[in-house]
Design an enzyme around this catalytic site. Sequence first.
Site, PDB file in Angstrom:
ATOM      1  N   SER A   1      38.219  78.375  58.468  1.00 44.61           N
ATOM      2  CA  SER A   1      39.128  79.517  58.524  1.00 44.61           C
ATOM      3  C   SER A   1      38.507  80.624  57.672  1.00 44.61           C
ATOM      4  O   SER A   1      38.305  80.443  56.476  1.00 44.61           O
ATOM      5  CB  SER A   1      40.495  79.096  57.975  1.00 44.61           C
TER       6      SER A   1
ATOM      7  N   LYS B   1      41.268  85.564  60.246  1.00 49.38           N
ATOM      8  CA  LYS B   1      42.565  86.133  59.907  1.00 49.38           C
ATOM      9  C   LYS B   1      42.636  87.552  60.472  1.00 49.38           C
ATOM     10  O   LYS B   1      41.641  88.301  60.423  1.00 49.38           O
ATOM     11  CB  LYS B   1      42.735  86.180  58.382  1.00 49.38           C
TER      12      LYS B   1
HETATM   13  O1  OSB Z   1      47.815  80.169  57.730  1.00 50.45           O
HETATM   14  O2  OSB Z   1      46.513  78.573  58.145  1.00 50.45           O
HETATM   15  C1  OSB Z   1      47.000  79.365  57.331  1.00 50.45           C
HETATM   16  C2  OSB Z   1      45.323  78.824  53.978  1.00 50.45           C
HETATM   17  C3  OSB Z   1      46.376  79.052  53.105  1.00 50.45           C
HETATM   18  C4  OSB Z   1      47.599  79.397  53.612  1.00 50.45           C
HETATM   19  C5  OSB Z   1      47.771  79.532  54.989  1.00 50.45           C
HETATM   20  C6  OSB Z   1      46.722  79.291  55.862  1.00 50.45           C
HETATM   21  C7  OSB Z   1      45.464  78.975  55.348  1.00 50.45           C
HETATM   22  C8  OSB Z   1      44.302  78.769  56.213  1.00 50.45           C
HETATM   23  C9  OSB Z   1      43.436  77.552  56.001  1.00 50.45           C
HETATM   24  O3  OSB Z   1      43.981  79.561  57.051  1.00 50.45           O
HETATM   25  C10 OSB Z   1      42.293  77.805  55.094  1.00 50.45           C
HETATM   26  C11 OSB Z   1      41.659  76.537  54.579  1.00 50.45           C
HETATM   27  O4  OSB Z   1      42.354  75.575  54.235  1.00 50.45           O
HETATM   28  O5  OSB Z   1      40.436  76.521  54.458  1.00 50.45           O
HETATM   29 MG    MG Z   2      48.069  79.740  59.794  1.00 48.81          MG
END
Ligand code: OSB
Ligand code: MG
Length: 368
Positions: free
Chosen positions: A135, A163
């Site tokens: 992510s 994102k």
């Molecule tokens: O929305 O998936 C999400 C991380 C923290 C809070 C929300 C989210 C995320 C991520 C995952 O996108 C990131 C990761 O764990 O490497």
């Molecule tokens: Mg998410």
Amino acid sequence: MRIERVELRELALPMRQPFETSFGVAREKRFLLVTLHAGGLTGFGECVADHHPGYLPETLGTAAHVLRDFLVPLAFAAPITTPQELAARLARVRGHEMAKAALEMAAWDLCARRDGVSLARLLGGTRERIAAGVSVGLQRDDAALVDKVAEELAAGYQRVKVKIKPGRDESALRALKRRFPELRVVADANSAYTLADAERLARLDAFEPAMLEQPLHWDDVLDHAALAKRIRTPICLDESLRSAARVAQAIDVGAAAVVNLKPGRVGGFTESLAIHDLCAARGVPLWCGGMVESGIGRLFNVHLQALPGFEPGDTSDPRRYFDEDLVDPPVVVSADGLIDVPAGPGIGATVVGPRLERATRWREELTP
Ligand code: OSB
Ligand code: MG
């Protein structure tokens, strides 16, 4: 097994790179760790609640309160033979899924160690390796995003999520499509839009993202169902899915074409298994999300994904975020984007004592 003692700690790990989403920037990772002690064995559970309620309402503070005053006393109330038994007892507390999950998953680790089997085995998982995915947070600009994604693909990741937020959506997906025409990215909005943005979101269809994750309100299902009728890109829900019942409803009304399962967001592994089975029965694609966990929390996600049916998710190498892992052996992503599911008892790794102590901000002992 009678739980004899529970340790509650807050840990803080400096982050090597900030992680930016539509709801904020994280520069340091603060989280609660639950340690259960029973009959000379220990079980660990990492809580995914953040210090700030920007993702979901729970915080580190509410989780500590609810664990200390309500959940841990329920764990002390009677011996447990299976983690599911504890999950049923914790259901008397409404909500607070993140706090519950930390305790319930620690019970899974404990029971797996008692039985001398891996968590994956206790869950019914069969895979020896799982696919890693990554992510990517919001970057300075589109050029920086493209570079970052190139770096992650070179590292072997099999799936990339980026994102987005209003103003950082169309141009970002266009830039990615231009540079990586074959790549089907996941675009995660973390609730940054409303149904009034439907036309703008429909314009993202042109860049063929694999799915759009949680575009609307964090607790919504019905607006997502309405949006699904107005865009081609499949919708995946994250924040809104905090129980198996909610997942079933979201599928029924057409709000979720894909499910992001985070065990820490749904109260633990018992509820996660129900969601896994539900998605399999309904033929709904399922993947495991992440919460920027330390190696401890990442290992729980790794073991869960040993179950058949999980598509590549958010499980990336903890060292992308942290200088050293808390566990030994560390969680490692191979050059072809795979992570081994440890075969040893429980999480299958040792929590390294001195590293744990160094990261500890406060520690509290709870006894019956
Ligand atoms: O929305 O998936 C999400 C991380 C923290 C809070 C929300 C989210 C995320 C991520 C995952 O996108 C990131 C990761 O764990 O490497
Ligand atoms: Mg998410």
